[in-house]
Design an enzyme around this catalytic site. Structure first.
Site, short mmCIF file in Angstrom:
data_model
loop_
_atom_site.label_atom_id
_atom_site.label_comp_id
_atom_site.label_asym_id
_atom_site.label_seq_id
_atom_site.Cartn_x
_atom_site.Cartn_y
_atom_site.Cartn_z
N VAL A 276 0.84 -1.20 0.00
CA VAL A 276 0.00 0.00 0.00
C VAL A 276 0.87 1.25 0.00
O VAL A 276 0.54 2.25 -0.63
CB VAL A 276 -0.95 -0.01 1.22
CG1 VAL A 276 -1.79 1.27 1.25
CG2 VAL A 276 -1.87 -1.23 1.18
N GLU A 294 5.99 4.46 7.14
CA GLU A 294 6.43 3.49 8.16
C GLU A 294 5.73 2.19 7.81
O GLU A 294 4.53 2.05 8.02
CB GLU A 294 6.06 3.99 9.56
CG GLU A 294 6.86 3.27 10.66
CD GLU A 294 6.18 2.04 11.19
OE1 GLU A 294 6.51 0.94 10.69
OE2 GLU A 294 5.34 2.15 12.08
N CYS A 328 1.75 -7.13 17.18
CA CYS A 328 3.21 -7.09 17.28
C CYS A 328 3.86 -6.83 15.93
O CYS A 328 3.70 -7.62 15.00
CB CYS A 328 3.73 -8.41 17.84
SG CYS A 328 5.51 -8.49 17.87
#
Length: 594
Positions: A276, A294, A328
């Site tokens: 994406v 990120e 996580c």
């Protein structure tokens, strides 16, 4: 000595006053945010109150469910492109007003938020838990503490790093002052993931608003319910300081909504997958806006033979189960020195056997449900691939009694050994409570293994020798390094956060993240204006003199030459050329005499 006593007394008095002021309650108003609908479970319609698997396909609605029970929470509109552009347009109008706000007003906004967060921790964590399946403890660690830390850092240092920063003007421009100014960009867009629904909204919002921008945030379709409540807190705090409406907006929807946001704003921040992220870059290239990405990670967790094994094992399990396991994105590959390999596994197994998965709000479980549908099947496929290639499952945690008819939204914490880099589990981001452990023999080997990844977000290195841990960490290809700790970087909000390779680029958090929300403008002005102004030397004025290049050549050597005597000779030559240039030519003298 008599001269210093008054200064010492004054300094002590100032210090005492500062300490006393810390105990004086600050004048921060409280805000009232309506939370009745998020606390009232009875608001569900009879039709949708039972447990079932909802459709997440892209429609005109974003449907929201509790991952732990699959109970219906509500729905929000999937905004179309024109609706997104209208939201951005309204936000742009608000930003033009907010850009003129004072830092005093902005700090008051932060204080109001901080007060509300501290006083309503349980509410915020419960909303996060219901929407993502994480436990209250994990919500507090990952959502509350990080956000409070960011607010307090901005209160203490934010204005300092947004003030004009003066720089050296260099040798040729010694008569000038040089500075960098930081101006708001305009409307910042953020597309954030579901794993930390509270902090992922507040993190970009705090930097954007404090630096004078507005922000429009598209929340994940997997965490829209909580996001639409959290924005009420922000908007109520903004209203309390007299900020314009629409300064901070949260929008809901799917891919079309996010694409429209990227094409409408002045900067985009994205937290999500590499696939994406690439699509966002393509869209952003059409308007040439700055992008911060990120994109997750496959972070190595390195354990040398000279560590306190039980202590590091406890940290390791916390690392892999943080935020209810399914959230996580931290430690995903564990490299343990061969000398402590067996003892480390034994300690980890002991801890994992005590870990239970179940409905997080029940209060007796260490981890909750997986937020994304069908993700447990993907995690199991990674485990199966590893087993087929020779790995061994040595331990799995237990799943508590989740009730009859409950959907399979849980994945027990799993410890796997005998893994290697040919297994998908060691190459693909799992984003789940799986702990693959691989042994190593030398520091050179573990550095090579850790760098054998397309990701490069963070790492954790543990050794009894701090120097050794730092040496290993310095060789790893990543943006975040924790020495003898895990995830401590994110609690240091003065530090930038981000990665390299498929983990993205650009930084948020810290000074770099704050200034990344700004138009960075270089300004040069006369130092002693109007006494000394820039004047073009005669040899290079138009028309350029015959000795113009000779003058320029000597000037360069006078300013930058490495030998002091050569520079002095060049200075003499420059002065001689200027003197000769200022003397009138013989023909001019004759004309004046005539």
């Amino acid at each position: 000595m008599a001269f210093w006593w008054p200064l010492i007394v004054i300094a002590l008095a100032c210090l005492l006053c500062k300490l006393l002021f810390m105990f004086i309650p600050s004048n921060v108003p409280s805000i009232d945010v309506d939370a009745s609908d998020v606390l009232d479970e009875g608001n569900q319609t009879k039709e949708n109150s039972f447990i079932y698997i909802p459709s997440r396909r892209q429609t005109d609605k974003v449907q929201c469910y509790e991952p732990a029970t699959m109970k219906y929470l509500g729905y929000f509109p999937a905004l179309k492109a024109d609706e997104v552009k209208e939201r951005v347009s309204q936000s742009r109008k608000a930003q033009k007003i907010w850009a003129k706000s004072s830092f005093k007003q902005r700090r008051q906004f932060l204080r109001i938020l901080l007060k509300y967060i501290i006083e309503h921790q349980e509410l915020i964590c419960e909303v996060s838990s219901r929407d993502t399946g994480k436990t209250l403890v994990d919500a507090s660690l990952g959502e509350i503490m990080t956000t409070c830390e960011k607010i307090t850092w901005l209160l203490a240092e934010g204005e300092r790093w947004l003030r004009p920063e003066y720089r050296s003007s260099g040798r040729s421009m010694f008569h000038k002052t040089s500075k960098v100014e930081f101006h708001p960009l305009g409307v910042v867009g953020a597309i954030v993931s579901w794993n930390y629904p509270f902090h992922n909204i507040f993190n970009p919002m705090l930097a954007a608003v404090f630096s004078g921008n507005s922000i429009v945030i598209k929340v994940s379709e997997h965490a829209s319910w909580s996001g639409c409540f959290y924005v009420r807190i922000i908007q109520t705090a903004l209203a309390a300081v007299g900020a314009p409406e629409n300064l901070v907006e949260v929008i809901t929807g799917f891919a079309e909504t996010g694409e429209a946001l990227v094409s409408s704003v002045d900067k985009i921040i994205f937290v999500g997958s590499p696939g994406v992220g690439k699509m966002i870059m393509r869209t952003a290239s059409e308007t040439l806006i700055p992008v911060t990405l990120e994109l997750g990670g496959k972070d190595p967790f390195i354990v040398c033979e000279d560590v306190d094994v039980p202590h590091v094992a406890q940290i390791a399990v916390r690392a892999v189960l943080q935020s209810s396991g399914q959230n996580c994105a931290g430690a995903e590959r564990f490299y343990v020195h061969k000398d402590v390999y067996s003892s480390f596994i034994a300690e980890v197994v002991k801890i994992v056997k005590s870990v239970r998965a179940g409905p997080p709000l029940a209060g007796k479980y260490d981890m909750g449900a997986i937020c994304m549908q069908e993700h447990s099947e993907r995690l199991q496929s990674l485990v199966n691939d590893a087993i087929d290639k020779g790995a061994e499952v040595v331990c799995r945690g237990t799943v508590g009694n989740i009730g009859e008819g409950a959907v399979d939204q849980y994945f027990p914490p799993t410890v796997i050994v005998n893994v290697n880099h040919k297994m998908k589990l060691m190459q693909e981001e799992a984003f789940g409570p799986i702990m693959p452990i691989m042994k190593f023999s030398t520091d050179e080997e573990v550095v090579r293994l850790a760098n054998d990844s397309r990701y490069g977000l963070g790492c954790a290195v543990f050794s009894g020798s701090k120097h050794r841990a730092k040496q290993i960490g310095s060789q790893l290809e990543c943006g975040v390094v924790a020495i003898n700790d895990f995830a401590s970087n994110y609690m240091c909000q003065s530090l930038p956060f981000g990665g390299v390779k498929d983990s993205g680029f650009g930084r948020f958090a810290g000074i770099e993240g704050l200034r990344a929300c700004c138009l960075v403008k270089s300004v040069v002005e006369d130092r002693w204006w109007p006494l000394i102004k820039t004047k073009i030397p005669k040899p290079i004025q138009y028309p350029v003199a015959a000795n113009g290049f000779e003058f320029q050549e000597s000037l360069v050597e006078a300013l930058y030459g490495l030998d002091v005597w050569d520079r002095l000779r060049a200075v003499v030559k420059v002065l001689k050329i200027l003197t000769d240039q200022n003397q009138p030519s013989p023909s001019n003298k004759k004309r004046r005499n005539d």
